[in-house]
Enzyme design. Sequence first.
Site, PDB file in Angstrom:
ATOM      1  N   TYR A   1       0.865  -1.187   0.000  1.00  0.00           N
ATOM      2  CA  TYR A   1       0.000   0.000   0.000  1.00  0.00           C
ATOM      3  C   TYR A   1       0.893   1.226   0.000  1.00  0.00           C
ATOM      4  O   TYR A   1       1.879   1.287   0.740  1.00  0.00           O
ATOM      5  CB  TYR A   1      -0.881  -0.001   1.253  1.00  0.00           C
ATOM      6  CG  TYR A   1      -1.787   1.209   1.387  1.00  0.00           C
ATOM      7  CD1 TYR A   1      -2.841   1.420   0.499  1.00  0.00           C
ATOM      8  CD2 TYR A   1      -1.596   2.133   2.412  1.00  0.00           C
ATOM      9  CE1 TYR A   1      -3.679   2.526   0.637  1.00  0.00           C
ATOM     10  CE2 TYR A   1      -2.429   3.240   2.550  1.00  0.00           C
ATOM     11  CZ  TYR A   1      -3.475   3.432   1.660  1.00  0.00           C
ATOM     12  OH  TYR A   1      -4.307   4.520   1.803  1.00  0.00           O
TER      13      TYR A   1
ATOM     14  N   ASP B   1       9.203   2.736  -0.366  1.00  0.00           N
ATOM     15  CA  ASP B   1       8.196   3.363   0.484  1.00  0.00           C
ATOM     16  C   ASP B   1       8.476   2.908   1.911  1.00  0.00           C
ATOM     17  O   ASP B   1       8.087   1.811   2.316  1.00  0.00           O
ATOM     18  CB  ASP B   1       6.799   2.954   0.024  1.00  0.00           C
ATOM     19  CG  ASP B   1       5.718   3.611   0.876  1.00  0.00           C
ATOM     20  OD1 ASP B   1       6.050   4.140   1.956  1.00  0.00           O
ATOM     21  OD2 ASP B   1       4.548   3.578   0.462  1.00  0.00           O
TER      22      ASP B   1
ATOM     23  N   LYS C   1       4.698   8.574   9.103  1.00  0.00           N
ATOM     24  CA  LYS C   1       4.468   7.922  10.404  1.00  0.00           C
ATOM     25  C   LYS C   1       5.498   8.329  11.459  1.00  0.00           C
ATOM     26  O   LYS C   1       5.388   9.394  12.048  1.00  0.00           O
ATOM     27  CB  LYS C   1       4.387   6.409  10.212  1.00  0.00           C
ATOM     28  CG  LYS C   1       3.230   6.062   9.242  1.00  0.00           C
ATOM     29  CD  LYS C   1       2.741   4.661   9.335  1.00  0.00           C
ATOM     30  CE  LYS C   1       1.780   4.307   8.234  1.00  0.00           C
ATOM     31  NZ  LYS C   1       0.408   4.139   8.633  1.00  0.00           N
TER      32      LYS C   1
HETATM   33  N1  PMP Z   1       2.842   4.014   2.424  1.00  0.00           N
HETATM   34  C1  PMP Z   1       2.779   3.055   3.367  1.00  0.00           C
HETATM   35  C2  PMP Z   1       3.764   1.948   3.332  1.00  0.00           C
HETATM   36  C3  PMP Z   1       1.780   3.104   4.341  1.00  0.00           C
HETATM   37  O1  PMP Z   1       1.697   2.133   5.261  1.00  0.00           O
HETATM   38  C4  PMP Z   1       0.876   4.179   4.342  1.00  0.00           C
HETATM   39  C5  PMP Z   1      -0.221   4.305   5.393  1.00  0.00           C
HETATM   40  N2  PMP Z   1      -0.609   3.185   6.035  1.00  0.00           N
HETATM   41  C6  PMP Z   1       0.993   5.157   3.342  1.00  0.00           C
HETATM   42  C7  PMP Z   1       1.991   5.041   2.416  1.00  0.00           C
HETATM   43  C8  PMP Z   1       0.051   6.313   3.298  1.00  0.00           C
HETATM   44  O2  PMP Z   1       0.292   7.165   4.352  1.00  0.00           O
HETATM   45  P1  PMP Z   1      -0.874   8.164   4.863  1.00  0.00           P
HETATM   46  O3  PMP Z   1      -1.907   7.320   5.500  1.00  0.00           O
HETATM   47  O4  PMP Z   1      -0.144   9.055   5.827  1.00  0.00           O
HETATM   48  O5  PMP Z   1      -1.363   8.905   3.676  1.00  0.00           O
END
Ligand code: PMP
Length: 428
Positions: A144, A239, A267
């Site tokens: 994701y 990511d 995060k």
């Molecule tokens: N990339 C990863 C690996 C994630 O786990 C997440 C959120 N769970 C995101 C991107 C998106 O981040 P946000 O919820 O702050 O938009």
Amino acid sequence: MRTETSKKLFAEASRCIPGGVNSPVRAWKAVGGTPLFIQRANGCTVTDADGNTYVDYVGSWGPMILGHAHPKVLQAVQDALREGTSFGAPTAREIRFARYLTEALPSVQQVRLVSTGTEAAMTAIRLARAFTGRTKIVKFAGCYHGHGDSLLVRAGSGAMTFGVPDSPGIPESLASQTLVAAYNDLDEVETRFRAQGAEIAAVILEPVVGNMGVVMPQSGFLEGLREITARHGALLIFDEVITGFRLAYGGVQTQRGLEPDLTCLGKVVGGGLPLAALGGRRDVMSRLAPDGPVYQAGTLSGNPLAVAAGLATLELLQRPGTYERLEEMGAQLESGLVEVLRRRNVRGCVNRAGSMWTLFLGVDEVRDLEGAKACDTAAFGRFFHAMVEQGIYLPPSAFEAGFLSLAHSDAEIDATLAAADRALAALE
Ligand code: PMP
């Protein structure tokens, strides 16, 4: 456990907020029932609207590595707060924060601060397309990267397939530019690059996956992707929104000595406030406006309160022994859960990297999305509720990572294992 207030609040919320929540997975649809409304949090616990306190493994889905309401983070935010909440102009704190990131991550020479991981990943894709002059991207099923249009696509049933949007509202014409491969299948990536390499702008992945539950890269997978992308002139995007500063000071890339072209962070780096970042090679990053033509902007980007929380968090993470302690607790939890599975004769496995972990029920091994999907989600739902009843708050889905924080201690881990033992006994 009485949760009447949460139930009442959820009914009220559902009238004015779609599904009663501001992010879908909070709604407990995957495990049944209705969500707890959280009133406050402290250390490794959260307290719901009925006054019940739980040991928390959600950790706001990853950011709370220090535990909730850490006094030094609160102080930093309070100090910043007195000076005003947002200026829409550069501030000195942003430079210090950017330096922390560039010093921690050798692949990152410049960073652009944003407010969410979604923005970081979306911008990474735009930048990769602009830099290479190509349009296609490769992502992996079960990874994701936020809800940007090009990224909200996962595998169809076939092997490497053209993307099918995961959500109505994403044009097929855009989704078809996203190629989806099975995680850990380097051959599939190689095959597609052989056929379409000249059209592929980038490969994006979670270098340790959190979003199909924890899944580890097999030996040689990340190195192989680095080699293939370099050979074909495509960018490699890590990511590390979850893994950044969680698995090591830096991320998976610093742990393993790898250098992606672009890195998404979020995060942990925001210490629980809305802050994320895109970083990478100077020659790529400098294509961003205003140095270059690739447009990206944000009214609240680099928000002073968020940057203050991020700085305080990174400073605390620099203390010696931080990641060793997280690893030690993670190992304790993992071996305890494996032992409980064995004792209760329940089929399952624990995937773990440092302080992030997933208990998969009904399977012996998970190394990609297909493997994760084979797990017993109904059993997980029963397990989840049995844990909540005993005061242990887990992510409300079989396909999520649980997070330990530095505020957890042996006592909470022992209590979690004892609760898991009783919960699994009830599954028999
Ligand atoms: N990339 C990863 C690996 C994630 O786990 C997440 C959120 N769970 C995101 C991107 C998106 O981040 P946000 O919820 O702050 O938009």
